[in-house]
Design a protein around this motif. Structure first.
Motif, PDB file in Angstrom:
ATOM      1  N   GLY A  50       0.819  -1.185   0.000  1.00  0.00           N
ATOM      2  CA  GLY A  50       0.000   0.000   0.000  1.00  0.00           C
ATOM      3  C   GLY A  50       0.861   1.246   0.000  1.00  0.00           C
ATOM      4  N   VAL A  51       0.302   2.339  -0.491  1.00  0.00           N
ATOM      5  CA  VAL A  51       1.036   3.611  -0.541  1.00  0.00           C
ATOM      6  C   VAL A  51       0.075   4.744  -0.202  1.00  0.00           C
ATOM      7  CG1 VAL A  51       0.661   3.840  -3.039  1.00  0.00           C
ATOM      8  CG2 VAL A  51       2.560   5.051  -1.970  1.00  0.00           C
ATOM      9  N   SER A  52       0.564   5.699   0.558  1.00  0.00           N
ATOM     10  CA  SER A  52      -0.256   6.843   0.940  1.00  0.00           C
ATOM     11  C   SER A  52      -0.451   7.776  -0.240  1.00  0.00           C
ATOM     12  CB  SER A  52       0.398   7.576   2.107  1.00  0.00           C
ATOM     13  OG  SER A  52       1.693   8.017   1.732  1.00  0.00           O
ATOM     14  N   ARG A  67      11.750  -7.256  -2.049  1.00  0.00           N
ATOM     15  CA  ARG A  67      11.646  -7.700  -3.447  1.00  0.00           C
ATOM     16  C   ARG A  67      10.695  -6.832  -4.265  1.00  0.00           C
ATOM     17  NH1 ARG A  67       9.438 -12.465  -4.637  1.00  0.00           N
ATOM     18  NH2 ARG A  67       8.091 -12.564  -2.791  1.00  0.00           N
ATOM     19  N   PHE A  68       9.634  -6.367  -3.654  1.00  0.00           N
ATOM     20  CA  PHE A  68       8.624  -5.557  -4.340  1.00  0.00           C
ATOM     21  C   PHE A  68       8.738  -4.108  -3.896  1.00  0.00           C
ATOM     22  CE2 PHE A  68       5.143  -9.032  -5.099  1.00  0.00           C
ATOM     23  CZ  PHE A  68       6.113  -9.860  -5.657  1.00  0.00           C
ATOM     24  N   THR A  69       8.433  -3.206  -4.828  1.00  0.00           N
ATOM     25  CA  THR A  69       8.411  -1.780  -4.521  1.00  0.00           C
ATOM     26  C   THR A  69       7.161  -1.156  -5.112  1.00  0.00           C
ATOM     27  OG1 THR A  69      10.833  -1.671  -4.565  1.00  0.00           O
ATOM     28  CG2 THR A  69       9.633   0.417  -4.714  1.00  0.00           C
ATOM     29  N   ILE A  70       6.410  -0.487  -4.276  1.00  0.00           N
ATOM     30  CA  ILE A  70       5.236   0.236  -4.745  1.00  0.00           C
ATOM     31  C   ILE A  70       5.595   1.702  -4.927  1.00  0.00           C
ATOM     32  CG2 ILE A  70       4.352   0.757  -2.428  1.00  0.00           C
ATOM     33  CD1 ILE A  70       1.506   0.287  -3.557  1.00  0.00           C
ATOM     34  N   SER A  71       5.039   2.310  -5.948  1.00  0.00           N
ATOM     35  CA  SER A  71       5.245   3.732  -6.169  1.00  0.00           C
ATOM     36  C   SER A  71       4.031   4.292  -6.902  1.00  0.00           C
ATOM     37  CB  SER A  71       6.517   3.975  -6.992  1.00  0.00           C
ATOM     38  OG  SER A  71       6.416   3.373  -8.271  1.00  0.00           O
TER      39      SER A  71
END
Length: 125
Positions: A50-52, A67-71
């Protein structure tokens, strides 16, 4: 009407990478938190990341940390999930979701009012 359209799924070998995208429309994208969930066959839908609203705060389930990156790119109304070092257990349908506030309880599906149709990710061993 809010629409979320995922793309970028596919079939990859273990250890490779994929980047999922989710394009949103219908309301002011930058006002809302975004999340990614996944559902494997025979399993319940689970929180992935999740990302704000502004991208400053990100959250991950333990199995994908590192391993994962949210943007997100608020100018493009798009949220991304970069998935590296993929494993067969990452195989699932991945869904993006839009919250009803700038932040929230990211791991709780009830935080999210809108969902995409999903994109299949298959990781072969």
């Amino acid at each position: 009407q809010v629409q979320l359209v995922e793309s970028g799924g596919g079939l990859v070998q273990a250890g490779r990478s994929l980047r999922l995208s989710c394009a949103a429309s219908g309301r002011t994208f930058s006002n809302y938190a975004m999340g990614w969930f996944r559902q494997a066959p025979g399993k319940e839908r689970e929180f992935v990341s999740g990302v704000s609203w502004g991208g400053a705060y990100t959250y991950y389930t333990d199995s994908v940390k590192g391993r994962f990156t949210i943007s997100r790119d608020n100018a493009k109304n798009t949220v991304y999930l970069q998935m590296n070092s993929l494993k067969p257990e990452d195989t699932a349908v991945y869904y993006c979701a839009q919250g009803n506030s700038p932040s929230g309880s990211y791991r709780n599906p009830l935080t999210y009012g809108y969902w995409g149709q999903g994109t299949q990710v298959t990781v072969s061993s």
